[in-house]
Every structure is written in C-alpha cells, then in structure tokens.
Design a protein around this motif. Structure first.
Motif: not given
Length: 419
Positions: A222-228, A302-310, A337-343
């Motif tokens: 999850v990216r925020h390029p311009f936090i003000r 983070a490596y897991n979608a649920n973890h990233l949401a938390a 945002a970019a989804a985690p990528g499990p192989m």
C-alpha cells in the motif's frame, strides 16, 4: 550439444545485451531508463532485435508491452510467459528488471542451440513501467495486460514529461482506448505459467553463498506518495506547549511505523515500512521557523492480503494518534496498492527439481520486492520466480549481479522449460 553446453555458449549474447541496456541507460553515477520514454523505447528495440535474430515473432499490445514468441510446432499446453521490465528508477542500477528480460532471450537461444523443441509456445515479455517513480504507480505494463489499472490511472502525469499515462502509452504505439475497456489484453485462463527472473533486493543470497533462489512469495504493498501534515508556522522560540510542529509530527509518525514493523517481525509476521520522501517545504523552510507543513511518502508491504489489510488499519490508528498528540492534521492522500504475489507450489517444486538437475544450490526465499509477478499471481496465473544473487541490493547505482549467476538462473529456467 548438451543443454549445459548450449547455456555456456549464450554467455556472450547475454553479456552483450546487459552491456547494451547499460549503454542506453547511462546516467552517471547510475542508470536511467525512463518509462514510456527514450530509455525504455531504445531498450525494447535492442531486445526486439535480439528476438528477431532468433526468429521470434514480435508484437506490441495496447499497453505498449513487447512480446517475442517462439511458437511450438504442435503446442500441447498453454503458453509460458517469461517476463520482466526494462525501465529503471532515476540513476538506479542496470540489472533491476532488465536481467529478467535478457534471461528469457538467453533461455530460448540455449534451447534452440541444443535442438530442443518446445511443447508449448514460449513468450518473452518486456513489460512497461514497472517502477512507480514515473507515474506514482508501479507494475503498469502487467496492470495493462491483465486489466488491473486502478480508476484514474490513465490520467496520471509522467514525472518528467507531464504527459498523462494515456498520452504516453499512445506515444509508444499503445492503445489507451482499448485499456479504458478494462478487460484483459490476455485471458489469464489461457496462460499456462508466468515466470520471472529478477535480481534479489536483499543480501540473503550473499549470506547463503548461493547464486540463486526459488522465490516463495512477493509482498503486496500500500503506497501513499504524498502524505501531507498541516500544523502552524511559528517562530523558533515558541514554547513547546503552543507548537503545532508538522516536522515533529512527521518524525513521530515515522518512528511509530518503525515500532509497528519491529513488533510485527518479532511476532513472525514479515513486513516492511519505507519512508522515501521526508521534508519541509523546500521553497519556504528556514532555520528560524517552526514549519507548519511537512510531507512524506510511505510504502507499506506484507506477504499476505489479510496481514496487509490489518497493517493498513493500524496505519489509520497511528495517524490519528500522532495528529491528536501534535495538534496537527494528517492527510494520507493518494493511495495505490499491489496485491501480494504468492508463488505457485507446483512451480516452486518444478524449479527446485530443475535446479537440482543443474547442480545449482537454490534455497527458497521470500522476495523483498513487489514485481510484475504479483499481478499475474493475483489474476490466477500459475506464477514462479527465480531470484539472482546481487551484492548491493537494487534501486541504486551499485547493483552488482555477476553474469555467471544469471547464467545459472538461465540454466535452471531452460531446464524447466525443456521438461
């Protein structure tokens, strides 16, 4: 000729292409290949020329991604795509992305030299604009291909030219109108596998003494390029109880996020926090003023979608706590945002088996970076990655991949393709 001999014979080709993209991107002290610009275009042309010399069929899709296809005489299964990107950050290194595209060329050249006929079509992809520096959004080529562009993405401005993403794509022969339809350019269900070779972005393989690794997963982000942060300008002598100091709020926010990171890792939940930009307003900051404005960027992964949401929920809570403590307002602003990528487990096993047959020590590791592979995995395409040893990380001028390590990865890739 054995496959091992054929791999060794491709070393001059691989080195010539590595040197070629370095020349194209030369920007001392590093490398700059601008996405949807001269650097990326020239690098694509170099790769297309190498593909033509091997008899591969070239095509360009609506996102201006380049595909080089080696058609199987009688395809038995869905095609395999081997891809990565050719753009770089500003004054970065030469191998981030480019090594993976060149590896695909090297693997096909070796299979041809060994007289091995493919059971399926094999395609090399040079995907556009993986680096988020150019539009504030990363993985754009694979997002275009798989209809994963977020709403409004085609209107984002290029960091250098100011032209929108749609205009930039059109300038390079793509079709933004087709992308606005928001349907995949390639049906994910018709792709047998996506494989990516990429330099490792941490010194884990240096530590392990291994030339390459089998990737287990890529983090999502999850990216925020311009936090003000907005407080109140004041004189430097203002007592602490009256201050609404935006700079100290920025420091509090950053340190709170680091504490979150350390706590999560202590609990066995790998993640990462990166503050890439961190500054008071350049046009107005002063030695003798308390700044009422501050700006920073955040990459949370983070490596897991649920973890990233938390983690994103914790970000919201931490932001509110800092804002209340410092009596400022904090706007997280634009979000991508970019989804985690499990192989894919079968590909992990298959690549591990191929490595053993090649006599290559290939431990299994997570990648610290998000890659185009994330989008293919999120779209349901079986996805695998090989990480190549690299002394000094990436996104800096000192990337230090050794060509023999890349050749070892090409050997493993070709061995898997030959089975």
């Amino acid at each position: 000729m054995t496959l091992a001999d054929a791999i060794a014979a491709q070393t001059p080709l691989v080195q010539r292409l590595l040197d070629g993209v370095a020349t194209i991107g030369a920007d001392p002290p590093g490398i700059t290949r601008d996405a949807y610009g001269l650097g990326e275009n020239q690098a694509q042309a170099l790769i297309a020329e190498a593909g033509a010399a091997l008899g591969l069929t070239a095509s360009t899709d609506a996102g201006a991604n380049l595909t080089l296809r080696w058609a199987a005489p009688r395809p038995e299964v869905a095609p395999v795509l081997i891809g990565s990107h050719l753009d770089s950050i500003v004054q970065g290194g030469n191998f981030d992305g480019a090594a993976g595209v060149i590896a695909g060329i090297g693997a096909i050249a070796a299979l041809k030299a060994a007289g091995i006929q493919p059971r399926r079509d094999i395609e090399v992809l040079a995907l556009r604009c993986e680096e988020a520096v150019w539009f504030g959004l990363g993985l754009i080529g694979s997002r275009c291909m798989l209809a994963r562009l977020p709403q409004g993405a085609l209107d984002l401005p290029h960091a250098r030219t100011g032209r929108t993403l749609a205009q930039s794509i059109a300038d390079c022969g793509g079709d933004p109108a087709r992308l606005r339809e928001a349907t995949p350019l390639r049906d994910p269900r018709a792709i047998g596998a996506y494989l990516e070779i990429h330099i490792e972005q941490a010194p884990q393989l240096i530590e392990a003494g291994a030339p390459l690794a089998i990737c287990l997963a890529n983090p999502g982000n999850v990216r925020h390029p311009f936090i003000r942060i907005t407080g109140e300008d004041a004189h430097t002598g203002l007592p602490h109880r009256f201050r609404r100091d935006a700079a100290l709020a920025g420091a509090d926010l950053s340190l709170a996020l680091e504490r979150l990171w350390l706590d999560e890792e202590a609990q066995g939940r790998p993640m990462a926090v990166t503050i890439g930009r961190f500054h008071t307003p350049v046009a107005r900051h002063s030695l003798t003023a308390v700044s009422g404005e501050f700006e920073l960027s955040l990459d949370l992964r983070a490596y897991n979608a649920n973890h990233l949401a938390a983690l994103e929920a914790r970000l919201q809570a931490i932001t509110a706590e800092v804002a209340a403590h410092r009596n400022v307002t904090i706007a997280l602003g634009e979000r991508s945002a970019a989804a985690p990528g499990p192989m894919d487990p079968a590909l992990i096993e298959g690549l591990s088996t191929a490595a053993r047959r090649c006599g290559v020590n290939a431990p299994r590791l997570n990648s610290p970076g998000s890659h185009d592979a994330n989008n293919f995995a999120a779209a349901g395409v079986p996805t695998g990655m090989l990480l190549v040893r690299n002394q000094n990380g990436s996104h800096n001028p000192h990337e230090a991949m050794d060509t023999p390590d890349l050749m070892a990865a090409i050997h493993v890739l070709a061995e898997w393709l030959a089975t």
